[in-house]
Design a protein around this motif. Structure first.
Motif, PDB file in Angstrom:
ATOM      1  N   CYS A 121       0.813  -1.219   0.000  1.00 42.82           N
ATOM      2  CA  CYS A 121       0.000   0.000   0.000  1.00 42.82           C
ATOM      3  C   CYS A 121       0.847   1.271   0.000  1.00 42.82           C
ATOM      4  O   CYS A 121       0.409   2.316   0.462  1.00 42.82           O
ATOM      5  CB  CYS A 121      -0.908   0.025   1.225  1.00 42.82           C
ATOM      6  SG  CYS A 121      -2.047  -1.341   1.347  1.00 42.82           S
TER       7      CYS A 121
ATOM      8  N   GLN B   7      -4.809   4.588  -3.484  1.00 39.98           N
ATOM      9  CA  GLN B   7      -5.236   3.245  -3.097  1.00 39.98           C
ATOM     10  C   GLN B   7      -6.354   3.249  -2.065  1.00 39.98           C
ATOM     11  O   GLN B   7      -7.065   2.261  -1.914  1.00 39.98           O
ATOM     12  CB  GLN B   7      -4.053   2.427  -2.570  1.00 39.98           C
ATOM     13  CG  GLN B   7      -3.298   3.021  -1.408  1.00 39.98           C
ATOM     14  CD  GLN B   7      -2.107   3.856  -1.842  1.00 39.98           C
ATOM     15  OE1 GLN B   7      -2.130   4.464  -2.903  1.00 39.98           O
ATOM     16  NE2 GLN B   7      -1.066   3.860  -1.040  1.00 39.98           N
TER      17      GLN B   7
ATOM     18  N   PHE C  35      -7.942  -0.269  -2.450  1.00 41.90           N
ATOM     19  CA  PHE C  35      -7.425  -1.212  -1.459  1.00 41.90           C
ATOM     20  C   PHE C  35      -8.487  -2.241  -1.087  1.00 41.90           C
ATOM     21  O   PHE C  35      -8.218  -3.451  -1.044  1.00 41.90           O
ATOM     22  CB  PHE C  35      -6.958  -0.432  -0.233  1.00 41.90           C
ATOM     23  CG  PHE C  35      -6.660  -1.257   0.980  1.00 41.90           C
ATOM     24  CD1 PHE C  35      -5.658  -2.219   0.959  1.00 41.90           C
ATOM     25  CD2 PHE C  35      -7.372  -1.077   2.157  1.00 41.90           C
ATOM     26  CE1 PHE C  35      -5.366  -2.984   2.096  1.00 41.90           C
ATOM     27  CE2 PHE C  35      -7.093  -1.828   3.291  1.00 41.90           C
ATOM     28  CZ  PHE C  35      -6.092  -2.784   3.254  1.00 41.90           C
TER      29      PHE C  35
ATOM     30  N   CYS D   3       2.203  -1.010   4.716  1.00 37.51           N
ATOM     31  CA  CYS D   3       1.799   0.359   4.388  1.00 37.51           C
ATOM     32  C   CYS D   3       2.701   1.355   5.094  1.00 37.51           C
ATOM     33  O   CYS D   3       3.437   1.011   6.022  1.00 37.51           O
ATOM     34  CB  CYS D   3       0.334   0.608   4.769  1.00 37.51           C
ATOM     35  SG  CYS D   3       0.017   0.661   6.546  1.00 37.51           S
TER      36      CYS D   3
ATOM     37  N   VAL E 236      -5.860   2.204   6.843  1.00 35.57           N
ATOM     38  CA  VAL E 236      -5.896   0.770   6.542  1.00 35.57           C
ATOM     39  C   VAL E 236      -6.795   0.028   7.524  1.00 35.57           C
ATOM     40  O   VAL E 236      -7.677  -0.750   7.119  1.00 35.57           O
ATOM     41  CB  VAL E 236      -4.473   0.178   6.572  1.00 35.57           C
ATOM     42  CG1 VAL E 236      -4.513  -1.347   6.569  1.00 35.57           C
ATOM     43  CG2 VAL E 236      -3.668   0.671   5.379  1.00 35.57           C
TER      44      VAL E 236
ATOM     45  N   ALA F 151      -1.977  -2.455  -4.027  1.00 37.48           N
ATOM     46  CA  ALA F 151      -3.304  -2.125  -3.496  1.00 37.48           C
ATOM     47  C   ALA F 151      -4.105  -1.238  -4.435  1.00 37.48           C
ATOM     48  O   ALA F 151      -5.271  -0.960  -4.149  1.00 37.48           O
ATOM     49  CB  ALA F 151      -3.162  -1.430  -2.144  1.00 37.48           C
TER      50      ALA F 151
END
Length: 469
Positions: free
Chosen positions: A8, A26, A37, A56, A64, A112
């Motif tokens: 990511c 993403q 994502f 990430c 996330v 992602a």
């Protein structure tokens, strides 16, 4: 066992003004109601796999975790890069975690921020790739080119391994148009997708052989990492010693075990506005329109509006994107130049390439709706059960007005409950906290006043999210 590794770390600068450093592409909903994502995670439903490992940037960790929560999905681990070091170090971190969790699994490495519109060929390619990976090959997925494309790297296919795969002969950098035409006409070249499949142990051995500094630095960074209930915080000092290098350059271009699986599945890296226009459904005039717009004698355009009505007349092949604080107007043929705009913004020392007016935090978000020389007005939304850090400001006072929900206020040694239409005042230098004890979103208007109003004027004393900055 297949362990998906979702990378990511992209910045998505060519999709400014929607994609920005603090909230890159993403995590945006560009091709569906879900973010890129989230679509990557949902795509895995057709593959038998363990819980994915997410890698990430540390500043995106709460985005996330929130987007996972929204989909009711679990990650095997969320590994935080303290700074960007490209894909080879990132995959090394994931490989080490995968070997902790499983007995030498096969890693399926995915970006992602890719679009795959035809899933059956994608699943079939993964099955074929796993057979090769189990045999020790390092597999990349080569996209069957649909046209001469100068924005992608290419892979030249060598001798056949079987009916569905080839040895990798060589990687080619992004070509000029004439060379791209030659590649496509030959039928021997594929777009480099940046998706891979290999055993964790094979990758680690090959990385140690061809990029020993990356392998050693990433190993040490992971060894010295600290974990909490949600994240793996990689050691910054050790990770900074990793050269900034892609897995292509570090390993795949050098290994004798490289293989390519052709893939024709409606793939796009959605790396620019013209690529996004190509990927989405269009109206009868070949326009893609998102938001409120009136299009007269307008053809082949990408038009996106977040807040305002966009009206066009007599236009063709343009990109028009309105965000909360910026507007982009560009010819589709110049879509790759948006990256240069972001570079200019960075050189000017501004922040509009870094953050939106609306900024997301683990507790919710805030929207800066007005500002002057000594004041700033924000609309703040706190999710149920969440709270801001216990904090203090050296240079500003704050007035809070509740417009929705219930607020639990800490001010110095005092606490109080405020409901709709009630307000309070936080003097300069006083410890304070805002909390939502209710079951609906808390919305307040915050009026800041003082000599310095930037976000770095925050001293945190206690934070349930582990933030120190």
């Amino acid at each position: 066992m297949i362990v998906p590794v979702i990378l990511c770390g992209g910045s998505g600068t060519r999709l400014w003004p929607q994609s920005r450093q603090a909230y890159p592409k993403q995590f945006l909903s560009l091709t569906s109601e879900n973010s890129m994502f989230q679509e990557t995670l949902l795509r895995l439903d057709g593959v038998e796999h363990a819980e994915p490992i997410i890698v990430c940037n540390a500043q995106h960790r709460f985005i996330v975790s929130e987007q996972l929560r929204q989909m009711d999905l679990q990650a095997g681990a969320i590994v935080l890069e303290p700074l960007a070091r490209n894909t080879a170090p990132a995959i090394s971190l994931a490989a080490q975690k995968a070997l902790e969790l499983h007995d030498d699994p096969v890693l399926l490495v995915l970006a992602a921020d890719h679009l795959i519109s035809d899933l059956e060929p994608f699943f079939l390619a993964i099955d074929r790739a796993k057979t090769l990976a189990d045999s020790g090959f390092m597999v990349t997925f080569g996209i069957t080119p649909q046209k001469p494309e100068t924005g992608y790297g290419y892979i030249y296919a060598g001798n056949r391994i079987d009916d569905h795969s080839f040895k990798i002969d060589s990687f080619k950098e992004k070509p000029d148009y004439a060379t791209a035409c030659e590649y496509v006409d030959s039928g021997d070249y594929f777009w480099n997708s940046g998706m891979f499949m290999f055993k964790a142990s094979v990758f680690r051995q090959q990385l140690a052989d061809f990029a020993p500094v990356i392998a050693a630095s990433a190993d040490l960074a992971f060894k010295n990492s600290e974990s909490d209930s949600h994240f793996i915080h990689v050691d910054e000092t050790a990770f900074a010693a990793c050269p900034d290098e892609s897995v292509d350059n570090a390993v795949m271009e050098l290994t004798e075990q490289g293989a390519i699986i052709p893939l024709d599945a409606g793939w796009s890296d959605v790396g620019s506005w013209d690529a996004l226009w190509e990927a989405l459904d269009k109206d009868e005039n070949s326009n893609v329109v998102k938001g409120e717009a009136i299009t007269l004698d307008t053809k082949g355009c990408y038009i996106s509006s977040e807040r305002s009505l966009i009206a066009t007349a007599g236009l063709e092949n343009l990109v028009i994107v309105e965000s909360d604080d910026s507007i982009l107007v560009a010819h589709k043929d110049s879509a790759q130049s948006v990256k240069a705009i972001v570079k200019t913004l960075d050189s000017q020392g501004g922040s509009k390439h870094k953050v939106h007016r609306k900024v997301f935090r683990p507790w919710g978000h805030y929207d800066s709706i007005d500002a002057g020389k000594r004041f700033q007005v924000k609309r703040i939304c706190v999710k149920p059960g969440h709270r801001l850090s216990l904090q203090m400001h050296h240079h500003r006072a704050e007035h809070w007005i509740v417009v929705k929900g219930t607020a639990l206020i800490t001010r110095g040694e005092e606490t109080e409950l405020l409901t709709e239409n009630q307000s309070t005042y936080i003097p300069v230098g006083v410890k304070h906290r805002l909390e939502n004890p209710g079951k609906v979103n808390l919305e307040i208007i915050e009026v800041q006043s003082g000599s310095y109003l930037q976000e770095d004027d925050i001293v945190r004393f206690d934070d349930i999210y582990g933030r120190t900055d």
